[in-house]
Scaffold this motif. Structure first.
Motif, PDB file in Angstrom:
ATOM      1  N   THR A 144      15.612   1.042  -9.073  1.00 16.56           N
ATOM      2  CA  THR A 144      14.939   1.314  -7.944  1.00 16.56           C
ATOM      3  C   THR A 144      13.524   1.553  -8.244  1.00 16.56           C
ATOM      4  O   THR A 144      13.018   1.761  -9.313  1.00 16.56           O
ATOM      5  N   TYR A 145      12.693   1.261  -7.322  1.00 15.97           N
ATOM      6  CA  TYR A 145      11.055   1.379  -7.235  1.00 15.97           C
ATOM      7  C   TYR A 145      10.744   2.522  -6.390  1.00 15.97           C
ATOM      8  O   TYR A 145      11.202   2.574  -5.259  1.00 15.97           O
ATOM      9  N   GLU A 146       9.983   3.345  -6.802  1.00 19.40           N
ATOM     10  CA  GLU A 146       9.220   4.498  -5.945  1.00 19.40           C
ATOM     11  C   GLU A 146       7.955   4.645  -5.923  1.00 19.40           C
ATOM     12  O   GLU A 146       7.403   4.378  -7.072  1.00 19.40           O
ATOM     13  N   ILE A 147       7.137   4.803  -4.704  1.00 19.55           N
ATOM     14  CA  ILE A 147       5.821   5.008  -4.909  1.00 19.55           C
ATOM     15  C   ILE A 147       5.339   6.143  -5.463  1.00 19.55           C
ATOM     16  O   ILE A 147       6.056   7.232  -5.362  1.00 19.55           O
ATOM     17  N   THR A 148       4.139   6.329  -6.423  1.00 16.22           N
ATOM     18  CA  THR A 148       3.909   7.430  -7.017  1.00 16.22           C
ATOM     19  C   THR A 148       2.878   8.227  -5.838  1.00 16.22           C
ATOM     20  O   THR A 148       2.407   7.765  -4.936  1.00 16.22           O
ATOM     21  N   GLU A 149       2.227   9.469  -6.312  1.00 17.25           N
ATOM     22  CA  GLU A 149       1.512   9.925  -5.569  1.00 17.25           C
ATOM     23  C   GLU A 149      -0.105   9.191  -5.378  1.00 17.25           C
ATOM     24  O   GLU A 149      -0.681   8.981  -4.362  1.00 17.25           O
ATOM     25  N   PHE A 150      -0.313   8.481  -6.674  1.00 16.36           N
ATOM     26  CA  PHE A 150      -1.423   7.613  -6.576  1.00 16.36           C
ATOM     27  C   PHE A 150      -1.312   6.215  -5.730  1.00 16.36           C
ATOM     28  O   PHE A 150      -2.309   6.189  -5.053  1.00 16.36           O
ATOM     29  N   GLY A 151      -0.054   5.913  -5.644  1.00 17.24           N
ATOM     30  CA  GLY A 151       0.136   4.841  -5.058  1.00 17.24           C
ATOM     31  C   GLY A 151       0.231   5.098  -3.180  1.00 17.24           C
ATOM     32  O   GLY A 151      -0.518   4.495  -2.447  1.00 17.24           O
ATOM     33  N   ARG A 152       0.729   6.346  -3.061  1.00 19.13           N
ATOM     34  CA  ARG A 152       0.682   6.959  -1.926  1.00 19.13           C
ATOM     35  C   ARG A 152      -0.636   7.175  -1.337  1.00 19.13           C
ATOM     36  O   ARG A 152      -0.830   7.060  -0.134  1.00 19.13           O
ATOM     37  N   SER A 153      -1.756   7.110  -2.087  1.00 21.88           N
ATOM     38  CA  SER A 153      -2.919   7.436  -1.573  1.00 21.88           C
ATOM     39  C   SER A 153      -3.628   6.237  -0.801  1.00 21.88           C
ATOM     40  O   SER A 153      -4.815   6.261  -0.047  1.00 21.88           O
ATOM     41  N   THR A 154      -2.910   5.025  -1.114  1.00 22.48           N
ATOM     42  CA  THR A 154      -3.269   3.754  -0.608  1.00 22.48           C
ATOM     43  C   THR A 154      -2.959   3.545   0.797  1.00 22.48           C
ATOM     44  O   THR A 154      -3.220   2.751   1.414  1.00 22.48           O
ATOM     45  N   LEU A 155      -1.951   4.396   1.167  1.00 24.99           N
ATOM     46  CA  LEU A 155      -1.282   4.170   2.471  1.00 24.99           C
ATOM     47  C   LEU A 155      -2.185   4.306   3.758  1.00 24.99           C
ATOM     48  O   LEU A 155      -1.902   3.801   4.726  1.00 24.99           O
ATOM     49  N   THR A 156      -3.213   5.161   3.683  1.00 24.37           N
ATOM     50  CA  THR A 156      -4.151   5.530   4.751  1.00 24.37           C
ATOM     51  C   THR A 156      -4.973   4.353   4.913  1.00 24.37           C
ATOM     52  O   THR A 156      -5.170   3.711   5.957  1.00 24.37           O
ATOM     53  N   VAL A 157      -5.376   3.519   3.884  1.00 25.14           N
ATOM     54  CA  VAL A 157      -6.261   2.082   3.948  1.00 25.14           C
ATOM     55  C   VAL A 157      -5.163   1.388   4.395  1.00 25.14           C
ATOM     56  O   VAL A 157      -5.529   0.396   5.265  1.00 25.14           O
ATOM     57  N   LEU A 158      -3.891   1.140   3.903  1.00 19.36           N
ATOM     58  CA  LEU A 158      -2.982   0.164   4.542  1.00 19.36           C
ATOM     59  C   LEU A 158      -2.676   0.370   5.940  1.00 19.36           C
ATOM     60  O   LEU A 158      -2.575  -0.687   6.633  1.00 19.36           O
ATOM     61  N   GLU A 159      -2.376   1.516   6.338  1.00 17.26           N
ATOM     62  CA  GLU A 159      -2.323   1.753   7.937  1.00 17.26           C
ATOM     63  C   GLU A 159      -3.491   1.280   8.574  1.00 17.26           C
ATOM     64  O   GLU A 159      -3.202   0.745   9.760  1.00 17.26           O
ATOM     65  N   VAL A 160      -4.736   1.530   8.121  1.00 14.68           N
ATOM     66  CA  VAL A 160      -5.858   1.015   9.098  1.00 14.68           C
ATOM     67  C   VAL A 160      -5.889  -0.514   9.179  1.00 14.68           C
ATOM     68  O   VAL A 160      -6.250  -1.098   9.961  1.00 14.68           O
ATOM     69  N   LEU A 161      -5.440  -1.011   7.893  1.00 11.59           N
ATOM     70  CA  LEU A 161      -5.418  -2.537   7.921  1.00 11.59           C
ATOM     71  C   LEU A 161      -4.454  -3.047   8.598  1.00 11.59           C
ATOM     72  O   LEU A 161      -4.535  -3.967   9.531  1.00 11.59           O
ATOM     73  N   LYS A 162      -3.198  -2.306   8.900  1.00  5.78           N
ATOM     74  CA  LYS A 162      -2.134  -2.943   9.766  1.00  5.78           C
ATOM     75  C   LYS A 162      -2.508  -2.986  11.179  1.00  5.78           C
ATOM     76  O   LYS A 162      -2.385  -3.613  11.859  1.00  5.78           O
ATOM     77  N   ASP A 163      -3.070  -1.771  11.479  1.00  7.67           N
ATOM     78  CA  ASP A 163      -3.806  -1.512  12.837  1.00  7.67           C
ATOM     79  C   ASP A 163      -4.677  -2.596  13.315  1.00  7.67           C
ATOM     80  O   ASP A 163      -4.861  -2.957  14.286  1.00  7.67           O
ATOM     81  N   TRP A 164      -5.425  -2.718  12.061  1.00  8.55           N
ATOM     82  CA  TRP A 164      -6.549  -3.834  12.829  1.00  8.55           C
ATOM     83  C   TRP A 164      -5.952  -5.170  12.817  1.00  8.55           C
ATOM     84  O   TRP A 164      -6.450  -5.877  13.715  1.00  8.55           O
ATOM     85  N   ALA A 165      -5.054  -5.571  12.011  1.00  8.43           N
ATOM     86  CA  ALA A 165      -4.456  -6.965  12.201  1.00  8.43           C
ATOM     87  C   ALA A 165      -3.724  -7.017  13.395  1.00  8.43           C
ATOM     88  O   ALA A 165      -3.825  -7.855  14.180  1.00  8.43           O
ATOM     89  N   GLU A 166      -2.905  -5.867  13.885  1.00  7.59           N
ATOM     90  CA  GLU A 166      -2.215  -5.851  15.065  1.00  7.59           C
ATOM     91  C   GLU A 166      -3.177  -6.007  16.206  1.00  7.59           C
ATOM     92  O   GLU A 166      -3.070  -6.562  17.259  1.00  7.59           O
ATOM     93  N   GLU A 167      -4.385  -5.260  16.135  1.00 10.85           N
ATOM     94  CA  GLU A 167      -5.226  -5.170  17.225  1.00 10.85           C
ATOM     95  C   GLU A 167      -5.798  -6.448  17.646  1.00 10.85           C
ATOM     96  O   GLU A 167      -6.333  -6.865  18.677  1.00 10.85           O
ATOM     97  N   HIS A 168      -6.228  -7.340  16.519  1.00 11.19           N
ATOM     98  CA  HIS A 168      -6.455  -8.645  16.687  1.00 11.19           C
ATOM     99  C   HIS A 168      -5.706  -9.647  16.493  1.00 11.19           C
ATOM    100  O   HIS A 168      -6.047 -10.824  16.230  1.00 11.19           O
ATOM    101  N   GLY A 169      -4.552  -9.410  16.728  1.00 10.55           N
ATOM    102  CA  GLY A 169      -3.475 -10.514  16.733  1.00 10.55           C
ATOM    103  C   GLY A 169      -3.218 -11.188  15.579  1.00 10.55           C
ATOM    104  O   GLY A 169      -3.073 -12.494  15.604  1.00 10.55           O
ATOM    105  N   ILE A 170      -3.580 -10.730  14.354  1.00  7.80           N
ATOM    106  CA  ILE A 170      -3.485 -11.399  13.035  1.00  7.80           C
ATOM    107  C   ILE A 170      -2.057 -11.320  12.427  1.00  7.80           C
ATOM    108  O   ILE A 170      -1.514 -10.250  12.341  1.00  7.80           O
TER     109      ILE A 170
END
Length: 120
Positions: A94-120
């Motif tokens: 199995t693979y698990e995200i570390t605390e350092f990896g988890r720190s990227t989720l805020t950036v990825l969430e914003v990217l996801k929202d931006w892509a959805e907002e612009h229909g990308i």
């Protein structure tokens, strides 16, 4: 020094000297970690808990097993993902995200929202 041209408000072109970057900017350094094919998606799919390799490959859709394996190794070497062997015969990991990896989720969430907002 490098000379670059930039337009002015009046439509004219102005030349100015720009000092070259001696090291990559923070955006470039960040993109080296989470950019590239599948890295962000892998981190995103690990956010809710450990995922087995084959399940992760299925969740990613178009990614081949070799590509997923390479990206997981890269993320593991950067301490963003942790690999855990469940059994040797048959091999199960199995693979698990570390605390350092988890720190990227805020950036990825914003990217996801931006892509959805612009229909990308």
């Amino acid at each position: 020094m490098e000379i670059v041209s930039e337009p002015t408000a009046g439509g004219r072109i102005r030349k100015k000297a720009v000092a070259p970057c001696l090291r990559p900017c923070p955006i470039e350094r960040g993109m080296r970690l989470i950019g590239g094919k599948w890295k962000g998606s892998i981190l995103w799919h690990l956010k809710d808990g450990p995922v087995r390799f084959n399940d992760l490959t299925r969740q990613l859709g178009g990614a081949g097993k070799k590509m997923v394996d390479q990206r997981l190794k890269e993320l593991e070497s950067m301490d963003m993902v942790k690999r855990k062997v469940l059994s040797d015969r048959p091999i199960a990991v199995t693979y698990e995200i570390t605390e350092f990896g988890r720190s990227t989720l805020t950036v990825l969430e914003v990217l996801k929202d931006w892509a959805e907002e612009h229909g990308i």
